[in-house]
Design an enzyme around this catalytic site. Structure first.
Site, PDB file in Angstrom:
ATOM      1  N   GLU A 142       0.835  -1.204   0.000  1.00  0.00           N
ATOM      2  CA  GLU A 142       0.000   0.000   0.000  1.00  0.00           C
ATOM      3  C   GLU A 142       0.872   1.256   0.000  1.00  0.00           C
ATOM      4  OE1 GLU A 142      -3.206   0.030   2.831  1.00  0.00           O
ATOM      5  OE2 GLU A 142      -3.735   2.110   2.375  1.00  0.00           O
ATOM      6  N   ASP A 224      -2.638  11.108   7.243  1.00  0.00           N
ATOM      7  CA  ASP A 224      -3.426   9.885   7.099  1.00  0.00           C
ATOM      8  C   ASP A 224      -4.738   9.911   7.883  1.00  0.00           C
ATOM      9  OD1 ASP A 224      -4.420   7.389   6.606  1.00  0.00           O
ATOM     10  OD2 ASP A 224      -2.717   6.281   7.447  1.00  0.00           O
ATOM     11  N   GLU A 256     -12.634   3.331   2.084  1.00  0.00           N
ATOM     12  CA  GLU A 256     -12.228   3.223   3.502  1.00  0.00           C
ATOM     13  C   GLU A 256     -12.580   4.532   4.176  1.00  0.00           C
ATOM     14  OE1 GLU A 256      -7.987   2.657   2.682  1.00  0.00           O
ATOM     15  OE2 GLU A 256      -8.181   0.646   3.491  1.00  0.00           O
TER      16      GLU A 256
END
Ligand code: FE
Ligand code: FE
Ligand code: ZN
Length: 279
Positions: A142, A224, A256
């Site tokens: 990722e 993030d 997400e």
């Protein structure tokens, strides 16, 4: 057709996730292979898995995406922590063969002050132990936001890991839209430029999946924090360009975003509408 799904809870098994996916209008989904805290994994229920494999084939699901516990650190400075990551990923990859030909995504890890070179080497070392030439699962690295000492914050770092893995025909990349924007890739104003860089450094043929998230924070903030689609710093126009880009539109997209099922259903219907306006 837009291949899209959301991150779902695996606690009630695979058939339950397939049904939930249909309820929210998707044709794929992501799930955690085990509890991120404590690392307990549910026993594989053979009947559930067999029904699921048949059902998703009949319904034409896209490839699904398993996500390793994000609490693993394959490049920790502590050998004990690296051993745990190895054990868990080895077991996860073995279990993935019950649902063959899908994807398994993990975070490349945090080098915790040892330096990125050492971190990259540890992560590649782990992959060389767990990747088997006969597995059907493709393992995805990722793209990370670069908070703390995370590796995977640049395309170059991912390329270095891939180059160090012997059976790297089994390795691909999952691009997280919130993370790359946080990491300093301007997918809002220069999507083509970012994809060209990805192609020249990693190769677009390695790009297998997209984590489709908006971001709570501005460009290059290395934070993030995911935001709902269209409500963050990426915005709905950039997200529309991403899902309809000729080099991306065939990929599976996984939400997400901070939502419950009804929120996901809403985002999926919005994204399908935007997609159908272009493709
Ligand atoms: Fe992730
Ligand atoms: Fe992600
Ligand atoms: Zn994230």
């Amino acid at each position: 057709m837009l291949n899209i799904g959301a991150h779902l809870s695996a606690s009630k098994g695979f058939m339950n996730m397939a049904k939930q996916t249909e309820e929210i209008g998707g044709n794929t989904f992501q799930f955690f292979t085990r509890n991120p805290r404590g690392f307990a994994a549910k026993d594989i229920d053979i009947k559930d898995v067999e029904r699921f494999n048949e059902y998703t084939r009949e319904k034409g699901f896209a490839k699904i995406l398993a996500h390793a516990p994000y609490t693993l650190n394959p490049c920790s400075a502590e050998e004990r922590v690296r051993e745990l990551a190895l054990m868990i990923m080895e077991d996860d990859i073995k279990r993935m063969e019950y649902i063959p030909d899908n994807y398994y995504n993990f975070h490349p890890g945090s080098h915790v002050g040892q330096g990125e070179e050492l971190g990259i080497n540890f992560t590649a070392e782990l992959l060389n132990k767990v990747v088997k030439p006969d597995q059907t699962t493709t393992i995805l690295l990722e793209t990370m936001a670069g908070k703390g000492s995370e590796i995977g914050r640049s395309f170059e770092q991912l390329r270095q890991i891939i180059d160090l893995v012997e059976h790297n025909e089994k390795i691909g990349v999952c691009l997280d839209t919130c993370h790359v924007y946080d990491a300093g890739y301007d997918i809002v104003n220069d999507l083509d430029g970012v994809l060209d860089r990805f192609d020249s450094i990693i190769g677009l043929s390695r790009l297998k999946a997209i984590h489709l998230n908006d971001s709570k924070n501005p460009f290059e903030s290395h934070k993030d924090r995911h935001e709902k689609i269209g409500e963050g710093s990426l915005g709905i126009d950039a997200i529309k360009r991403i899902i309809t880009h000729p080099k991306l539109c065939h990929l599976p997209f996984f939400l997400e975003t901070p939502n419950e099922l009804d929120g996901y259903a809403h985002e999926i219907s919005l994204l399908k509408k935007l997609y159908s306006e272009v493709i």
